[in-house]
Design a protein around this motif. Structure first.
Motif, short mmCIF file in Angstrom:
data_model
loop_
_atom_site.label_atom_id
_atom_site.label_comp_id
_atom_site.label_asym_id
_atom_site.label_seq_id
_atom_site.Cartn_x
_atom_site.Cartn_y
_atom_site.Cartn_z
N ALA A 136 47.87 25.76 46.54
CA ALA A 136 47.15 24.51 46.32
C ALA A 136 45.65 24.76 46.41
O ALA A 136 45.18 25.34 47.39
CB ALA A 136 47.58 23.45 47.34
N GLU A 137 44.90 24.34 45.42
CA GLU A 137 43.46 24.56 45.39
C GLU A 137 42.74 23.51 46.24
O GLU A 137 42.85 22.31 45.99
CB GLU A 137 42.95 24.47 43.94
CG GLU A 137 41.46 24.63 43.78
CD GLU A 137 40.96 25.93 44.38
OE1 GLU A 137 40.13 25.85 45.31
OE2 GLU A 137 41.40 27.00 43.93
N PRO A 138 41.99 23.94 47.27
CA PRO A 138 41.30 22.96 48.12
C PRO A 138 40.04 22.38 47.49
O PRO A 138 39.58 21.31 47.89
CB PRO A 138 40.97 23.77 49.38
CG PRO A 138 40.85 25.18 48.89
CD PRO A 138 41.84 25.31 47.78
N LEU A 139 39.44 23.09 46.53
CA LEU A 139 38.20 22.64 45.92
C LEU A 139 38.47 21.65 44.79
O LEU A 139 39.50 21.71 44.11
CB LEU A 139 37.40 23.83 45.38
CG LEU A 139 37.01 24.89 46.42
CD1 LEU A 139 36.28 26.03 45.76
CD2 LEU A 139 36.17 24.28 47.53
N ALA A 140 37.53 20.74 44.58
CA ALA A 140 37.66 19.71 43.55
C ALA A 140 37.84 20.35 42.18
O ALA A 140 37.21 21.38 41.90
CB ALA A 140 36.43 18.81 43.56
N PRO A 141 38.70 19.75 41.36
CA PRO A 141 39.50 18.54 41.59
C PRO A 141 40.87 18.79 42.24
O PRO A 141 41.73 17.92 42.20
CB PRO A 141 39.66 17.99 40.18
CG PRO A 141 39.71 19.20 39.31
CD PRO A 141 38.78 20.19 39.95
N GLY A 142 41.08 19.95 42.83
CA GLY A 142 42.29 20.20 43.60
C GLY A 142 43.54 20.35 42.78
O GLY A 142 44.59 19.82 43.13
N VAL A 143 43.48 21.11 41.68
CA VAL A 143 44.65 21.31 40.82
C VAL A 143 45.52 22.43 41.38
O VAL A 143 45.04 23.55 41.60
CB VAL A 143 44.21 21.64 39.37
CG1 VAL A 143 45.43 21.93 38.50
CG2 VAL A 143 43.40 20.50 38.79
#
Length: 654
Positions: free
Chosen positions: A273-280
């Motif tokens: 899970a990507e923590p940085l925006a937009p979190g895709v």
């Protein structure tokens, strides 16, 4: 309408109102070098600032009626934004109500001039493609090969056992499966992208690939690399040559040539899970890229995530059965007090204690614990109330047997701590971390080597000599020949974590550890029963995932629905929620509730058919709030620009 060469540029900016293509005239001094995909510098009308961006396309005309500003300069002559990566970023950003530039910041590393020059000067051709590689073993004959050839979406249950490579190294069987699939794809002169959670998995996968693929065809990309090395790997990935690209979650955006396979190992891991925006999430990025490219898509894991289970049940992903049932020998045992005082100290039941003692005569034994450190949780020695920091209220912890307790949040020492409930001053540990467990086992087995593996002291492999390996979840080393016994402790403590996915995570942690056992070796799950214990013992993860998905459908929990978390000041949040009325009954709103930051939060649940429209409305609200005029008030400090934050599929609530 302007004529002449026009560059349509995506400006690198977090501002939602700039998430569009802007037209710039190409000056004559740059007309011979400008190409689509290049990183360029462009002027902004506000404040005379210069920003960077990417040329998405070159055209001859512009719809803009006024005079176009000119490109300021070309940062690099090498095109870095491939067309398929741009289309992927645009689609994902729209789906998540985010900015495409935020995704491209993850996909395209920063420029290193020296690395770029070295890459331009390197004319070395890669090694040969695999010739007639063997089939993907462990599954119905030809099932995986057909899926790879026809670009299918598949989910595979990994064979839960370690295997020995031709080089003599030991890896999980899953790594061999991915290496075989990549070799088959490469043999057809097509590229493969293999996405794994962390460097431990990457080491195993690269070892398995080395047995089947020429090393010059493999590109590694991950956050642990030096920036220049990562940038050069990115440039190599964009060459018109079939490659195998191995990396963590951002590797899913790699500019692969003739993409034939996207594979994710353990998509349920939180690191995907990507923590940085937009979190895709890497899984969602892979699904969209597969749909756009027509490449095959493989989800591989010892457990099946509930998200993939939903895709299987709606017919979007095909489950490929294994050729024969292979499962660890799991024993679910109660956490009863052992007769041996040493076993009680180590929190190990009598049956597991006896089995571990016997197994140590033959080789290594793995003990999985919940947390690192010595005493991860402390209470007042007098009243047994949880001990909290007197400064910030965070929980107190003790990392070592002799070290002073300190706060997990602010790090402040608890040397002068006093209990707010009874005024006591003595602390007591109520849980045991990896360090304490290793210490207890060292006293119980004085003649046995104790190995500790956790985030602070990672160990990747251990040999086949008798030893006790105490590891936190996810940090278990690979053992030569497999562990002769595996003890899964602290199961009850793991299950009390506040998370919708806690049971799913625990089943995955336990299964990954159990898969490290030698064939026939006992695996003891201590103190856990019920459906999740049965799922591990019978190794029917698909049934458990199906039942879990059915329960979430009834409650309208993810992934049965999509969820958007919206944060803003009250007036902006109320306006945004009012704008959602047009979507009708396809959505429902939980909250809003206040947060410590002075903002309020609402959770919006939407059926999948309405999720794209929900993202459009929320993105429009973000732009409206960001461009709102703010009049200064005399005598008051200037307020920060208002924001409306949107996060789809937020791990905190899903």
């Amino acid at each position: 309408m302007s004529g002449g060469p026009v560059a349509r540029v995506l400006v690198d900016s977090p501002l939602p109102q700039l998430d569009q293509l802007f037209d710039y005239a190409v000056p004559e001094r740059l007309s011979a070098v400008v190409r689509a995909g290049q990183r360029v510098r462009v002027p902004l009308r506000t404040g005379g600032r210069i920003a960077q961006g990417f040329i998405v396309e070159l055209t001859e005309t512009s719809e803009y009626a006024g005079r176009l500003a000119e490109l300021d300069d070309v940062v690099s002559g090498v095109p870095m934004l491939a067309d398929d990566v741009w289309r992927l970023a645009r689609r994902l950003a729209d789906r998540a109500a985010g900015n495409a530039s935020d995704i491209l910041r993850l996909a395209i590393p920063g420029r290193y001039v020296r690395a770029e020059k070295a890459w331009l000067a390197d004319q070395t051709a890669p090694g040969p493609l695999p010739v007639d590689p063997p089939p993907v073993t462990g599954y119905d004959e030809g099932a995986v090969e057909r899926g790879l050839r026809e670009g299918e979406r598949m989910t595979l249950a990994a064979v839960p056992q370690p295997v020995r490579l031709g080089s003599g190294a030991w890896v999980g069987a899953w790594a061999v499966t991915l290496a075989e699939a990549a070799a088959r794809t490469l043999a057809d002169d097509r590229s493969a992208i293999l996405v794994v959670p962390d460097y431990r998995d990457q080491e195993q996968l690269e070892a398995a690939l080395a047995d089947r693929v020429d090393p010059s065809r493999v590109i590694r990309t991950d956050a642990r690399q030096p920036g220049a090395e990562r940038y050069r790997g990115f440039l190599r990935a964009g060459e018109p040559v079939a490659r195998v690209i191995v990396g963590n979650r951002s590797a899913v955006y790699a500019p692969a040539h003739r993409l034939g396979l996207i594979a994710l190992w353990d998509d349920g891991d939180a690191l995907q899970a990507e923590p940085l925006a937009p979190g895709v999430h890497a899984r969602d990025a892979a699904l969209v890229r597969q749909e756009q490219s027509g490449a095959a898509l493989v989800f591989l894991g010892h457990t099946r995530s509930v998200d993939v289970q939903r895709l299987v049940e709606v017919g979007w992903v095909r489950a490929v059965p294994r050729a024969r049932a292979v499962r660890p020998h799991v024993v679910v045992t109660e956490n009863q007090a052992a007769a041996d005082e040493r076993a009680r100290a180590a929190r190990i039941p009598s049956t597991a204690w006896t089995a571990a003692a016997d197994a140590l005569r033959a080789g290594p034994v793995l003990v999985q614990v919940a947390q690192p450190g010595y005493a991860p949780s402390l209470v007042c020695d007098t009243c047994r109330q949880p001990a909290s920091c007197t400064t910030c209220g965070g929980a107190l912890t003790s990392p070592t047997a002799t070290g002073a307790a300190h706060c997990r949040l602010c790090g402040r020492s608890a040397a002068d701590w006093r209990c707010a409930n009874c005024d006591g001053t003595r602390l007591r540990g109520v849980t045991a971390g990896s360090a304490r467990t290793a210490e207890d086992l060292g006293r119980a087995f004085p003649a046995v080597r104790i190995v500790r593996s956790d985030g602070e002291r990672p160990v990747l492999t251990v040999d086949s000599t008798p030893q006790l390996v105490v590891a936190t979840r996810g940090a278990e080393p690979i053992a030569e020949g497999g562990y002769r016994a595996v003890l899964l402790l602290d199961g009850e403590r793991m299950l009390v974590r506040e998370s919708l996915r806690v049971a799913e995570d625990c089943l995955r942690w336990w299964s990954n550890a159990a898969a490290l056992a030698a064939p026939g070796a006992p695996v003891f799950l201590v103190g856990v029963s019920g459906a999740i214990g049965t799922a591990l013992a019978t190794w029917r993860h698909d049934r458990w995932a199906s039942a879990e998905l059915a329960a979430r459908r009834e409650l309208r929990f993810p992934p049965a629905v999509r969820v958007a978390t919206v944060r803003a000041r009250r007036e902006h949040l109320e306006h945004a929620l009012a704008a959602l009325d047009e979507l009708g009954g396809a959505i429902d709103v939980l909250g809003p509730v206040p947060e410590d930051s002075g903002l309020e939060r609402a959770i919006v649940r939407a059926d999948y058919g309405a999720a794209n429209r929900l993202a459009e409305v929320l993105k429009a609200e973000q732009i409206r709030v960001a461009t709102e005029r703010r009049r200064p008030v005399a005598g008051q400090p200037v307020r920060k620009a208002p924001t409306l934050r949107v996060r789809f599929d937020d791990p905190e609530v899903s």
